[in-house]
Design an enzyme around this catalytic site. Structure first.
Site: not given
Ligand code: CTP
Ligand code: CA
Length: 229
Positions: A33-36, A100
Site C-alpha cells: 500500500g501507500n500513505r495517501s 495514489a
C-alpha cells in the site's frame, strides 16, 4: 470559511475524482500500500459538488466520511480503480486522478496466508506493472472535450519532473506537490503548482486542501467554457 460555495460554474457537469491509495494484495491478510490519506481527493469531490457538479468519487481505501451529495464508488486495487474510472469517465466532462495508484502489484496472489518456515529465508516478492490509468484516460478521452487532470508528488527538481510527467501522461493539467519532510501526505494543508499542457503555471500557496481543490476546478471550469465556445 466555505469553499466551493456561491459559485455554480460546474452545474450540469459530471466530474469524476479518484482518491485514496490502492492496496495490492499479497495474500488474504497482507497488501502493498501507500500513505495517501484521500483528503485531497475528498476535498476535490466536496468542492465540485458545492459548485454544482454531479460528482462520482472513486475511493480507494480512504477512512473518510462520504462527502454530501456525492456518488461514492469503493475500490481496493489499481485494477478495480481502472475499471471504475473508465466506466465513470464515459459521460464525464472532467476526470481528476488524485488517487495514489500502485505502480506494481504482486505477480502472484497466495490464496492461503504465507507462513514463515524456521531456518528458511523468505522468498522475494515478484512484482508486475499495473496499468497507468491516467495515461489511458488521457489517450481515450471517452467524451470529446473531456478534461483529464493528474497529480504528481515529486522531490528534487519538482517543476522539471512535473513538466516531463505532464507530457508523458498526455493530460491537460498536472497538480505538482513537493513531498518529503512530512509535506502533503496525511496533512490538512497542501502547496502546489498546477501545470497546464497549454504552458500555464499556476502556483497555489500553502493552504487547506479545499483551497487547492477550488483552484483546480477554476482551471477546469475555464477550460470547459473555452471548449464550449
Ligand atoms: N497514476 C495512474 N495509474 C498508475 C500510476 C499513476 O493513474 N498506475 C496517476 C496518479 O493517479 C496521478 C498520476 O498518475 O494522477 C501521477 O502519478 P505518479 O505516481 O506521480 O506517476 P508515475 O507515472 O507512476 O511516475 P513515478 O515513476 O514517479 O511514480
Ligand atoms: Ca507512481
Amino acid at each position: 470559511l466555505r469553499y466551493g460555495g456561491e459559485r455554480t460554474d460546474l452545474a450540469g457537469r459530471h466530474v469524476v475524482v479518484s482518491a485514496g491509495g490502492t492496496r495490492e494484495p499479497l495474500d488474504p491478510v497482507r497488501y502493498l500500500g501507500n500513505r495517501s490519506s484521500g483528503k485531497q481527493g475528498y476535498a476535490l469531490a466536496a468542492t465540485a459538488a458545492a459548485r454544482g457538479a454531479r460528482v462520482t468519487l472513486i475511493s480507494a481505501n480512504a477512512a473518510l466520511p462520504d462527502p454530501a451529495g456525492v456518488d461514492v464508488v469503493r475500490v481496493a486495487t489499481a485494477l478495480e480503480l481502472r475499471d471504475a474510472a473508465l466506466k465513470a469517465a464515459e459521460d464525464a466532462d472532467a476526470v481528476v486522478m488524485a488517487a495514489a495508484v500502485a505502480d506494481f502489484r504482486p505477480a502472484v496472489y497466495a490464496a492461503g496466508k504465507i507462513k514463515k518456515v524456521e531456518g528458511v529465508e523468505p522468498a522475494p516478492v515478484a512484482l508486475v506493472r499495473n496499468p497507468d490509468v491516467l495515461a489511458e484516460l488521457s489517450v481515450r478521452r471517452t467524451r470529446s472535450g473531456q478534461l483529464v487532470v493528474g497529480f504528481a508528488a515529486e522531490t528534487d527538481d519538482v517543476l522539471a519532473n512535473g513538466r516531463a510527467k505532464l507530457a508523458r501522461k498526455g493530460c491537460d493539467l498536472l497538480v505538482v506537490n513537493e513531498v518529503g519532510d512530512g509535506k502533503a501526505f496525511g496533512q490538512d494543508v497542501n502547496e502546489a503548482v498546477v501545470l497546464g499542457a497549454d504552458g500555464t503555471e499556476t502556483p497555489v500557496p500553502v493552504g487547506p486542501k479545499e483551497a487547492l481543490a477550488d483552484v483546480v476546478w477554476d482551471l477546469v471550469a475555464e477550460r470547459l467554457e473555452l471548449l464550449a465556445d
